[in-house]
Design a protein around this motif. Structure first.
Motif, PDB file in Angstrom:
ATOM      1  N   ALA A 255       0.859  -1.186   0.000  1.00  0.00           N
ATOM      2  CA  ALA A 255       0.000   0.000   0.000  1.00  0.00           C
ATOM      3  C   ALA A 255       0.892   1.232   0.000  1.00  0.00           C
ATOM      4  N   ILE A 256       0.609   2.169  -0.893  1.00  0.00           N
ATOM      5  CA  ILE A 256       1.398   3.393  -0.987  1.00  0.00           C
ATOM      6  C   ILE A 256       0.484   4.566  -0.667  1.00  0.00           C
ATOM      7  N   PHE A 257       0.833   5.308   0.367  1.00  0.00           N
ATOM      8  CA  PHE A 257       0.036   6.439   0.823  1.00  0.00           C
ATOM      9  C   PHE A 257       0.635   7.729   0.263  1.00  0.00           C
ATOM     10  N   GLY A 258      -0.038   8.285  -0.757  1.00  0.00           N
ATOM     11  CA  GLY A 258       0.424   9.510  -1.395  1.00  0.00           C
ATOM     12  C   GLY A 258       0.930   9.248  -2.795  1.00  0.00           C
TER      13      GLY A 258
ATOM     14  N   ILE B   1      -6.256  11.399  -1.699  1.00  0.00           N
ATOM     15  CA  ILE B   1      -7.553  12.074  -1.635  1.00  0.00           C
ATOM     16  C   ILE B   1      -7.884  12.788  -2.932  1.00  0.00           C
ATOM     17  N   ASN B   2      -6.940  12.790  -3.870  1.00  0.00           N
ATOM     18  CA  ASN B   2      -7.106  13.467  -5.152  1.00  0.00           C
ATOM     19  C   ASN B   2      -7.523  12.444  -6.208  1.00  0.00           C
ATOM     20  N   ALA B   3      -8.706  12.639  -6.785  1.00  0.00           N
ATOM     21  CA  ALA B   3      -9.231  11.672  -7.754  1.00  0.00           C
ATOM     22  C   ALA B   3      -8.343  11.578  -8.989  1.00  0.00           C
ATOM     23  N   ASP B   4      -7.769  12.699  -9.418  1.00  0.00           N
ATOM     24  CA  ASP B   4      -6.896  12.673 -10.598  1.00  0.00           C
ATOM     25  C   ASP B   4      -5.645  11.839 -10.330  1.00  0.00           C
ATOM     26  N   LYS B   5      -5.097  11.943  -9.118  1.00  0.00           N
ATOM     27  CA  LYS B   5      -3.915  11.149  -8.783  1.00  0.00           C
ATOM     28  C   LYS B   5      -4.268   9.670  -8.671  1.00  0.00           C
ATOM     29  N   CYS B   6      -5.484   9.394  -8.225  1.00  0.00           N
ATOM     30  CA  CYS B   6      -5.929   7.992  -8.191  1.00  0.00           C
ATOM     31  C   CYS B   6      -5.996   7.429  -9.605  1.00  0.00           C
TER      32      CYS B   6
ATOM     33  N   ASN C 210      -9.511   5.942  -2.992  1.00  0.00           N
ATOM     34  CA  ASN C 210      -9.737   7.368  -2.791  1.00  0.00           C
ATOM     35  C   ASN C 210     -10.103   7.598  -1.318  1.00  0.00           C
ATOM     36  N   ALA C 211      -9.169   8.177  -0.568  1.00  0.00           N
ATOM     37  CA  ALA C 211      -9.366   8.354   0.871  1.00  0.00           C
ATOM     38  C   ALA C 211     -10.351   9.461   1.203  1.00  0.00           C
ATOM     39  N   SER C 212     -10.775  10.234   0.209  1.00  0.00           N
ATOM     40  CA  SER C 212     -11.806  11.245   0.452  1.00  0.00           C
ATOM     41  C   SER C 212     -13.210  10.637   0.376  1.00  0.00           C
ATOM     42  N   VAL C 213     -13.297   9.408  -0.127  1.00  0.00           N
ATOM     43  CA  VAL C 213     -14.579   8.739  -0.303  1.00  0.00           C
ATOM     44  C   VAL C 213     -14.784   7.652   0.749  1.00  0.00           C
ATOM     45  N   SER C 214     -13.704   6.942   1.106  1.00  0.00           N
ATOM     46  CA  SER C 214     -13.818   5.851   2.076  1.00  0.00           C
ATOM     47  C   SER C 214     -12.591   5.806   2.962  1.00  0.00           C
ATOM     48  N   ASP C 215     -12.713   5.178   4.127  1.00  0.00           N
ATOM     49  CA  ASP C 215     -11.579   5.022   5.027  1.00  0.00           C
ATOM     50  C   ASP C 215     -10.580   4.050   4.395  1.00  0.00           C
ATOM     51  N   PRO C 216      -9.328   4.492   4.171  1.00  0.00           N
ATOM     52  CA  PRO C 216      -8.391   3.634   3.430  1.00  0.00           C
ATOM     53  C   PRO C 216      -8.037   2.341   4.157  1.00  0.00           C
ATOM     54  N   VAL C 217      -7.956   2.377   5.473  1.00  0.00           N
ATOM     55  CA  VAL C 217      -7.618   1.161   6.216  1.00  0.00           C
ATOM     56  C   VAL C 217      -8.735   0.124   6.064  1.00  0.00           C
ATOM     57  N   THR C 218      -9.974   0.564   6.241  1.00  0.00           N
ATOM     58  CA  THR C 218     -11.118  -0.335   6.078  1.00  0.00           C
ATOM     59  C   THR C 218     -11.171  -0.892   4.666  1.00  0.00           C
ATOM     60  N   GLU C 219     -10.903  -0.021   3.673  1.00  0.00           N
ATOM     61  CA  GLU C 219     -10.976  -0.446   2.282  1.00  0.00           C
ATOM     62  C   GLU C 219      -9.879  -1.453   1.949  1.00  0.00           C
ATOM     63  N   ILE C 220      -8.669  -1.215   2.455  1.00  0.00           N
ATOM     64  CA  ILE C 220      -7.566  -2.147   2.196  1.00  0.00           C
ATOM     65  C   ILE C 220      -7.862  -3.506   2.827  1.00  0.00           C
TER      66      ILE C 220
END
Length: 342
Positions: A167-170, A195-200, A212-222
């Motif tokens: 997992a890469i954060f950023g 949190i940036n959709a374009d970077k995703c 996308n961490a602005s839409v869902s909790d990244p830990v839960t999603e992973i």
């Protein structure tokens, strides 16, 4: 020559006319063809990471052409295409002898403690030049020397093995390189968190699974996507306590979280639940090493590491333009990477 310099912390950089650097017998003078603007330069301008002495020419991501060589230089010649390894080291202390020159007891840094690449010319020791293959443009060669090299070193520190998950954060300059390098190291799946959709979308183009961490909790999603297991390696390249904590919380049993993002704020960890209970590790990654750079450049030359999309903008050697980019970086508004082309 023209140089854009930090004259006083917390104030805009200024264009100045200064002498072309002189060189010693083991130094080279490089005509700068590209200089990357890094988030670390924001820290220098704000005074968060002190620059001494002032004024100082910033810029530690440098590529160019050798203009002049000292009398004892043997590995490069006038006209050679080179990149600059920004860590200046003595080569003699215990850290240098152990291959950890970033901790050199007499070490320094181009663009922070000696003048850097926001200029028409820069002088560095011969030892700090790395051959830039003809297939790699100068703009890409410059940013390979920091963002890509730091990601490469951080992944080596993680001890990533073939078949593991990451997992890469950023997904800035470091993250975009880290995705590709993780796959080159043999990663099975790479999750890219931003949190940036374009970077995703950029991450998805490199084969990563975007979160996308602005839409869902990244830990839960992973954990959902890994059937509750978590990832073997988490790499944090933003420099925020929140994302550092998320990187640790996303780990599987025996997982390793590598922190490369810079922050001066403390990190809170539940040592039992997040470390002891999983035998997890938190690893710091500082800069990179000279001996890592030839392989990194070869991966780029062969197309295993593609950073053409990472260079999102080029600007001239102009104080106003550079300050605007630094303003954007300070507010996390900037594109992935801007490069100065004098």
């Amino acid at each position: 020559m023209k140089a854009v310099r930090l004259v006083e912390a917390r104030y805009p950089l200024q264009m100045q006319e200064i002498p072309v650097p002189s060189i010693g017998e083991r130094d080279v003078l490089i005509r700068v063809r590209a200089a990357g603007i890094c988030h670390s330069d924001v820290h220098y301008r704000t005074g968060q990471s002190p620059v001494q002495p002032l004024p100082r020419t910033l810029g530690h991501e440098i590529a160019g052409v050798v203009e002049q060589v000292g009398s004892h230089v043997t590995t490069v010649e006038v006209g050679s295409r080179v990149c600059v390894h920004y860590v200046l080291s003595c080569g003699e202390c215990s850290y240098c002898n152990a291959g950890h020159e970033q901790f050199c007891t007499r070490g320094s840094m181009v663009g922070r403690f000696v003048d850097g690449g926001y200029a028409e010319y820069v002088a560095v020791p011969e030892h700090n030049t790395v051959h830039l293959p003809d297939e790699i443009p100068f703009e890409q060669g410059a940013i390979l020397m920091c963002s890509s090299a730091t990601a490469f070193h951080a992944l080596r520190k993680s001890r990533l093995r073939g078949g593991e998950t990451v997992a890469i954060f950023g997904i800035g300059g470091l993250g975009a390189s880290a995705i590709q390098l993780a796959y080159a190291f043999g990663a099975l799946d790479v999750y890219a968190i931003d949190i940036n959709a374009d970077k995703c979308k950029i991450a998805e183009q490199y084969g990563a699974i975007p979160v996308n961490a602005s839409v869902s909790d990244p830990v839960t999603e992973i954990r959902r996507r890994t059937q509750g297991k978590g990832v073997d390696v988490a790499l944090e390249v933003i420099g925020l306590p929140q994302t550092m904590k998320q990187a640790i919380q996303s780990l599987a049993v025996m997982g390793r979280a590598v922190v490369a993002g810079i922050s001066h704020r403390p990190l809170e960890v539940d040592t039992y639940q997040e470390l002891i209970g999983r035998e997890g590790e938190v690893i710091g990654a500082s800069d990179h090493l000279l001996h890592e750079l030839p392989l990194l450049l070869e991966l780029a030359r062969r197309g295993k590491l593609k950073i053409s999309d990472t260079v999102t903008r080029t600007i001239p050697l102009d104080a106003g333009a550079i300050n605007q980019v630094l303003d954007n970086l300070e507010q996390f508004r900037s594109d992935v990477r801007t490069v100065i082309v004098p």
